[in-house]
Design a protein around this motif. Sequence first.
Motif, PDB file in Angstrom:
ATOM      1  N   GLY A  54      27.806  24.558  51.137  1.00 30.72           N
ATOM      2  CA  GLY A  54      27.075  24.936  52.341  1.00 30.72           C
ATOM      3  C   GLY A  54      27.444  26.298  52.900  1.00 30.72           C
ATOM      4  N   PHE A  55      27.817  27.228  52.034  1.00 36.27           N
ATOM      5  CA  PHE A  55      28.176  28.563  52.500  1.00 36.27           C
ATOM      6  C   PHE A  55      26.954  29.278  53.071  1.00 36.27           C
ATOM      7  N   ASN A  56      27.145  29.979  54.180  1.00 29.44           N
ATOM      8  CA  ASN A  56      26.050  30.699  54.841  1.00 29.44           C
ATOM      9  C   ASN A  56      26.086  32.201  54.616  1.00 29.44           C
ATOM     10  N   ALA A  57      27.247  32.748  54.312  1.00 30.12           N
ATOM     11  CA  ALA A  57      27.397  34.195  54.174  1.00 30.12           C
ATOM     12  C   ALA A  57      26.523  34.722  53.050  1.00 30.12           C
ATOM     13  N   LYS A  58      26.065  35.945  53.208  1.00 26.88           N
ATOM     14  CA  LYS A  58      25.240  36.590  52.187  1.00 26.88           C
ATOM     15  C   LYS A  58      25.943  37.758  51.515  1.00 26.88           C
ATOM     16  N   LEU A  59      27.170  38.041  51.945  1.00 28.39           N
ATOM     17  CA  LEU A  59      28.001  39.040  51.274  1.00 28.39           C
ATOM     18  C   LEU A  59      29.015  38.313  50.394  1.00 28.39           C
ATOM     19  N   VAL A  60      29.068  38.697  49.120  1.00 27.45           N
ATOM     20  CA  VAL A  60      30.064  38.134  48.196  1.00 27.45           C
ATOM     21  C   VAL A  60      31.053  39.238  47.849  1.00 27.45           C
ATOM     22  N   VAL A  61      32.316  38.981  48.139  1.00 25.34           N
ATOM     23  CA  VAL A  61      33.387  39.929  47.823  1.00 25.34           C
ATOM     24  C   VAL A  61      34.096  39.437  46.567  1.00 25.34           C
ATOM     25  N   ILE A  62      34.054  40.233  45.525  1.00 27.82           N
ATOM     26  CA  ILE A  62      34.713  39.881  44.271  1.00 27.82           C
ATOM     27  C   ILE A  62      36.029  40.650  44.219  1.00 27.82           C
ATOM     28  N   THR A  63      37.116  39.903  44.191  1.00 26.97           N
ATOM     29  CA  THR A  63      38.431  40.511  44.309  1.00 26.97           C
ATOM     30  C   THR A  63      39.372  39.858  43.312  1.00 26.97           C
ATOM     31  N   GLY A  64      40.668  40.061  43.496  1.00 29.48           N
ATOM     32  CA  GLY A  64      41.594  39.508  42.532  1.00 29.48           C
ATOM     33  C   GLY A  64      42.989  39.387  43.097  1.00 29.48           C
ATOM     34  N   GLY A  65      43.921  39.544  42.179  1.00 29.86           N
ATOM     35  CA  GLY A  65      43.796  40.083  40.841  1.00 29.86           C
ATOM     36  C   GLY A  65      43.135  41.457  40.822  1.00 29.86           C
ATOM     37  N   GLU A  66      42.738  41.839  39.630  1.00 24.60           N
ATOM     38  CA  GLU A  66      41.982  43.080  39.425  1.00 24.60           C
ATOM     39  C   GLU A  66      40.642  42.734  38.783  1.00 24.60           C
ATOM     40  N   PRO A  67      39.574  42.658  39.600  1.00 19.95           N
ATOM     41  CA  PRO A  67      38.287  42.181  39.070  1.00 19.95           C
ATOM     42  C   PRO A  67      37.674  43.091  38.021  1.00 19.95           C
ATOM     43  N   CYS A  68      38.004  44.383  38.049  1.00 17.87           N
ATOM     44  CA  CYS A  68      37.369  45.292  37.103  1.00 17.87           C
ATOM     45  C   CYS A  68      37.972  45.232  35.709  1.00 17.87           C
ATOM     46  N   ALA A  96      23.346  38.312  38.874  1.00 15.24           N
ATOM     47  CA  ALA A  96      22.969  36.941  39.239  1.00 15.24           C
ATOM     48  C   ALA A  96      23.044  36.747  40.749  1.00 15.24           C
ATOM     49  N   LEU A  97      24.068  37.294  41.376  1.00 14.60           N
ATOM     50  CA  LEU A  97      24.208  37.177  42.828  1.00 14.60           C
ATOM     51  C   LEU A  97      23.094  37.920  43.547  1.00 14.60           C
ATOM     52  N   HIS A  98      22.773  39.117  43.082  1.00  9.48           N
ATOM     53  CA  HIS A  98      21.697  39.883  43.713  1.00  9.48           C
ATOM     54  C   HIS A  98      20.360  39.157  43.581  1.00  9.48           C
ATOM     55  N   SER A  99      20.114  38.595  42.420  1.00 14.02           N
ATOM     56  CA  SER A  99      18.853  37.875  42.202  1.00 14.02           C
ATOM     57  C   SER A  99      18.733  36.663  43.119  1.00 14.02           C
ATOM     58  N   ALA A 100      19.877  36.113  43.524  1.00 14.65           N
ATOM     59  CA  ALA A 100      19.891  34.952  44.419  1.00 14.65           C
ATOM     60  C   ALA A 100      19.911  35.349  45.899  1.00 14.65           C
ATOM     61  N   GLY A 101      19.830  36.657  46.179  1.00 17.52           N
ATOM     62  CA  GLY A 101      19.738  37.104  47.561  1.00 17.52           C
ATOM     63  C   GLY A 101      21.040  37.532  48.209  1.00 17.52           C
ATOM     64  N   TYR A 102      22.095  37.657  47.415  1.00 17.19           N
ATOM     65  CA  TYR A 102      23.390  38.072  47.949  1.00 17.19           C
ATOM     66  C   TYR A 102      23.608  39.567  47.729  1.00 17.19           C
ATOM     67  N   SER A 103      24.401  40.178  48.588  1.00 13.37           N
ATOM     68  CA  SER A 103      24.914  41.517  48.336  1.00 13.37           C
ATOM     69  C   SER A 103      26.349  41.384  47.849  1.00 13.37           C
ATOM     70  N   THR A 104      26.865  42.413  47.173  1.00 14.94           N
ATOM     71  CA  THR A 104      28.181  42.308  46.558  1.00 14.94           C
ATOM     72  C   THR A 104      29.062  43.498  46.912  1.00 14.94           C
ATOM     73  N   GLN A 105      30.342  43.196  47.035  1.00 15.98           N
ATOM     74  CA  GLN A 105      31.372  44.208  47.228  1.00 15.98           C
ATOM     75  C   GLN A 105      32.506  43.908  46.255  1.00 15.98           C
ATOM     76  N   ILE A 106      33.009  44.930  45.603  1.00 12.90           N
ATOM     77  CA  ILE A 106      34.140  44.788  44.692  1.00 12.90           C
ATOM     78  C   ILE A 106      35.327  45.513  45.297  1.00 12.90           C
TER      79      ILE A 106
END
Length: 221
Positions: A83-97, A107-117
């Motif tokens: 039931g998450f409501n937020a539309k910003l997804v932060v991908i972090t780590g660790g080292e995500p890159c 996939a996240l953008h197609s589902a309506g989310y914005s992303t930050q790394i």
Amino acid sequence: MRYPVNEIFETLQGEGRFTGMPAIFVRLQGCPVGCSWCDTKHTWEQNSEDERPLGDILVKTAATSCWAWATPEAMLATFAERGFNAKLVVITGGEPCMFDLVPLCEALHSAGYSTQIETSGTFEINVPQETVITLSPKVAMKGGYAILDSALERADDIKHPVARERDIEELDALLARCSSDKPVYLQPVSQGKRATELCITTCIKRNWRLSVQLHKYLGIE
């Protein structure tokens, strides 16, 4: 494509340009950079004996080195189930890159989310153009990784951990390698008093911005 996930949770982004914004954090497992002050050292090693089913990861109540494989589709299903409501997804780590993040971000953008790394800048950044890159440069860390020119150029903003004056000097050297100005956030290491004072003074002098890890002051994830 699947990714090693240490945790997925919803909270407020406590750092940088999106401070105070509701966000879903996807924390990936694995980082060889070796920052001495790192507060997520449990994400450094991707040991096979720590692998668990994704369901076990989602109910963790403490920071552990346990992780699970998850596809973008499984992550999106998790967002819906919890039931998450937020539309910003932060991908972090660790080292995500360390990982190719294009399939996940698309996939996240197609589902309506914005992303930050959030990245240390020590690995090539593979993401769609619309993904916001916050580079938190880790200079001369134990792992021996250098900050890449390509990462500096791709970064949308720079969030630099500061403990002493030398950290400012190292940041100046990095900025000299960028072809254009970028928003700069100074973040006191461990919220130390002297580090905070140095950050405030420098931000005022340079017209930079202060990042104070709001989540730690609020006592949230």
